[in-house]
Design an enzyme around this catalytic site. Structure first.
Site, PDB file in Angstrom:
ATOM      1  CG  HIS A 175      -2.096  -0.921   0.984  1.00 18.13           C
ATOM      2  ND1 HIS A 175      -2.427  -1.918   1.857  1.00 18.13           N
ATOM      3  CD2 HIS A 175      -2.976  -1.000  -0.034  1.00 18.13           C
ATOM      4  CE1 HIS A 175      -3.473  -2.571   1.387  1.00 18.13           C
ATOM      5  NE2 HIS A 175      -3.817  -2.036   0.240  1.00 18.13           N
ATOM      6  CD  GLU A 225       6.259 -14.827 -19.161  1.00 18.30           C
ATOM      7  OE1 GLU A 225       6.566 -13.860 -18.470  1.00 18.30           O
ATOM      8  OE2 GLU A 225       5.424 -15.685 -18.808  1.00 18.30           O
ATOM      9  CG  ASP A 249       9.845 -14.206 -16.463  1.00 14.53           C
ATOM     10  OD1 ASP A 249      10.736 -14.301 -15.599  1.00 14.53           O
ATOM     11  OD2 ASP A 249       8.648 -14.036 -16.173  1.00 14.53           O
ATOM     12  CB  CYS A 252       3.208  -7.231 -22.129  1.00 13.14           C
ATOM     13  SG  CYS A 252       3.441  -8.965 -21.721  1.00 13.14           S
TER      14      CYS A 252
HETATM   15  C1  PEP Z   1       7.653 -10.554 -18.398  1.00 10.80           C
HETATM   16  O1  PEP Z   1       8.183 -11.567 -17.922  1.00 10.80           O
HETATM   17  O2  PEP Z   1       8.194  -9.828 -19.246  1.00 10.80           O
HETATM   18  C2  PEP Z   1       6.315 -10.141 -17.948  1.00 10.80           C
HETATM   19  C3  PEP Z   1       5.670  -9.156 -18.547  1.00 10.80           C
HETATM   20  O3  PEP Z   1       5.804 -10.777 -16.873  1.00 10.80           O
HETATM   21  P1  PEP Z   1       6.287 -10.477 -15.365  1.00 10.80           P
HETATM   22  O4  PEP Z   1       7.201  -9.287 -15.382  1.00 10.80           O
HETATM   23  O5  PEP Z   1       5.056 -10.259 -14.590  1.00 10.80           O
HETATM   24  O6  PEP Z   1       6.995 -11.750 -15.020  1.00 10.80           O
HETATM   25 MG    MG Z   2       7.009 -12.966 -16.736  1.00 14.11          MG
END
Ligand code: PEP
Ligand code: MG
Length: 592
Positions: free
Chosen positions: A191, A433, A457, A504
């Site tokens: 928080h 990933e 990842d 992402c």
């Molecule tokens: C990633 O691995 O790039 C991803 C977007 O997932 P996280 O960062 O939540 O592992």
């Molecule tokens: Mg990830």
């Protein structure tokens, strides 16, 4: 001029003197009391609880006035924690049964709250238990008559430094006195972090041994984007800070003026620029109209904010609120991705020697299928209220995709049989990933609706570098040519199959990388809210032909340094463009 690397929580740069608000709790003295002293000791306890509660109410009022009812709610929760009769009576029992002083009995409760968090490591325990134990620490402070350090005599604005990132730390000073917040521990999604983000302070947490290295008034430079803190920055670092700050102000002006324009290249190629979200609080950090939807909803953080697994109903309400808030734009809900560095305080997983190579993501969902079913039911029920998509984390094989699809279809049929209205064509995509997925992507792509690359990842698995290990942080390199080539390969396979592909991972928020991804053939990028406007600007100011030429050069690079030089070239070009736009804005203003 040592630099400490931590976890970035809220972006921005700041330089100033550190004000340390709270050291780690000192050893709490324990002494024996006589039987006849028990009532007065319990009365002393009650007095401290009342005083702590009054302080919380005061903080609640301040935050409500400055930030709104919802942020202030955290203090109401803390007051409720203090009012919990079972906690209070357990402290009373400790005093009367063991005949110990109130401080020791409260300290015992704090320890029990921590150990109730199960098999988590020290830092995570601190992060998750902070919200539960913090109000009791305030009680302890009062009992020990620890004067909360006051900086009312200081005139300058300060960088608030603390052991833990709690709401109390973030609101310790009036907002106009704080330049940034830095802490030794504390989660990115505690928080306190939520408040720091919504207050707009740059914030970095997880800074190893920070408190041991800091002294009151020490000059520090905080970089909330990179997640670093430089102690005693030299003149060169300060000059670079001033230069960066000047650039930021200029950038912000132009980007804000253009925030609503679509992300389409001058030669007509559209790129969906979406946002990564972890909490409903994030909705306040960007304008829905200035994004093309949510490209990654990390649902595990919604689970982390709770004391137990959220029910189907709870999840349904949450997902529904979110898809409705996005007003028809896509919301890509990633199924629970726990394991590795992400643990739920109420879900004990066995200790693993290599958690990043262990029980994580879809592997857990396929073993604990009930959890997955509940999440899919909630998501599918929310699907008629907007444009919902599902994304699977940590996929390594086609079998996993098939297994999930079978469960997904079963859940869908069951919901329809039960009379629920559900969207029948909810797209099902996978995150890329794990390197193995790339080499079977030509097969997998036939059985999924889209792919989204998780470069955070993917980089760690391609390079065999733990993303959380500070010892190898220097060689965690998303600009490594292997990562760049893997990204190009994925886009080629997805484009050949005519399936949407996106990125992402954090790297998509780097405007130079966004240009590269455009040139490779990606059609959607999902970035942290504060990078939205910059990435949209980069797309609007690069032709697809230019982007492809840059990709060609990047694919030719043999080292990460070469890719970085290329990225800098792209950033410099965009910056020059931005200055021209700024000149345009100024002359428009002069002409008015
Ligand atoms: C990633 O691995 O790039 C991803 C977007 O997932 P996280 O960062 O939540 O592992
Ligand atoms: Mg990830």
């Amino acid at each position: 001029m040592p630099t400490i690397k931590g976890t970035p929580v809220a972006p921005g740069l700041a330089v100033g003197s550190a004000h340390v608000v709270r050291a780690r709790p000192d050893a709490v003295p324990v002494w024996t009391i006589r039987a006849q002293e028990v009532p007065s000791e319990i009365a002393r306890l009650h007095g401290a609880v009342e005083e702590a509660s009054a302080q919380l109410q005061h903080q609640q009022e301040i935050v409500r006035d400055t930030s709104g009812e919802q942020d202030a709610g955290i203090f109401a929760v803390h007051r409720l924690i203090l009012e919990d009769p079972s906690a209070l009576s357990s402290v009373e029992a400790k005093i009367s049964e063991e005949r110990i002083n109130a401080e020791a009995a409260v300290q015992n409760l704090i320890e029990r709250l921590k150990s109730a968090m199960g098999g988590l490591d020290e830092d995570r325990v601190r992060s998750y238990s902070a919200d539960m134990s913090d109000p009791w620490r305030a009680v302890l402070d009062i009992l020990l008559q620890r004067e909360q350090e006051s900086i009312t005599s200081t005139v300058d604005r300060v960088i608030l430094a603390a052991a833990e990132l709690t709401p109390q730390v973030v609101t310790f000073l009036p907002r106009d006195r704080v330049l940034a917040v830095i802490t030794e521990s504390g989660g990115r999604f505690s928080h306190g972090a939520v408040l720091a983000r919504s207050f707009g302070f740059p914030c970095v947490v997880g800074l190893n041994n920070l408190m041991a290295r800091l002294e009151q008034g020490l000059q520090v430079l905080v970089d909330g984007d990179a997640g670093t803190v430089q102690l005693r920055p030299d003149q060169e670092a300060i000059d670079s800070f001033l230069e960066q700050t000047r650039r930021r102000v200029e950038r912000r002006e132009v980007l804000e003026a253009q925030a609503g324009l679509p992300a389409v290249t001058p030669d007509g190629r559209a790129m969906a620029v979406q946002v990564n979200m972890e909490s409903l609080y994030d909705l306040r950090t960007f304008d829905v109209e200035h994004c093309d939807g949510v490209g990654l909803l990390r649902t595990e953080f919604l689970y982390m904010e709770r004391a137990q697994f959220p029910s189907e109903e709870e999840q349904f309400r949450l997902y529904r609120r979110l898809v409705e808030a996005l007003e028809g734009r896509p919301v890509t809900l990633r199924t629970l991705d726990i394991g590795g560095d992400k643990q739920l305080p109420y879900f004990n997983t066995p200790k693993e020697a290599n958690p990043q190579l262990g029980w994580r993501g879809i592997r857990i969902s396929l073993e604990w299928q009930d959890l997955l079913r509940v999440q899919l039911r909630a998501a599918l029920r929310a699907s008629p209220h907007g444009d919902l998509r599902l994304l699977l984390p940590m996929v390594t094989s086609l079998e996993e995709v098939r297994d999930v699809r079978e469960i997904f279809e079963g859940v869908q049929t069951h919901l329809i049989d039960q009379g629920y209205e559900v969207e029948r064509d909810v797209p099902l995509g996978i995150m890329i990933e794990v390197p193995s997925t790339i080499w079977v992507l030509d097969r997998i792509i036939q059985e999924v609706d889209f792919v989204s690359v998780g470069t955070n990842d993917l980089t760690q698995y391609l390079l065999a570098v733990d993303r959380d290990n500070a010892l190898v942080a220097k060689i965690y390199e998303p600009y490594h040519p292997a990562v760049i080539r893997a990204l190009a390969e994925i886009a080629t396979v997805a484009n050949a199959a005519g399936k949407p592909c996106g990125v992402c991972g954090e790297i998509a928020g780097d405007e130079a990388v966004a240009v590269l991804l455009l040139g490779m053939g990606y059609d959607h990028l999902s970035v942290a809210p504060n990078f939205l406007a910059g990435v949209r600007y980069a797309i609007r100011n690069t032709t697809i032909t230019e982007a492809r030429a840059i990709v060609e050069r990047a694919l030719d690079a043999g080292t990460a340094a070469e890719v970085q030089t290329l990225a800098k070239e792209v950033r410099d070009r965009l910056h020059r463009r931005l200055l021209e736009d700024k000149a345009g804005i100024s002359s428009d203003a002069d002409g008015k």
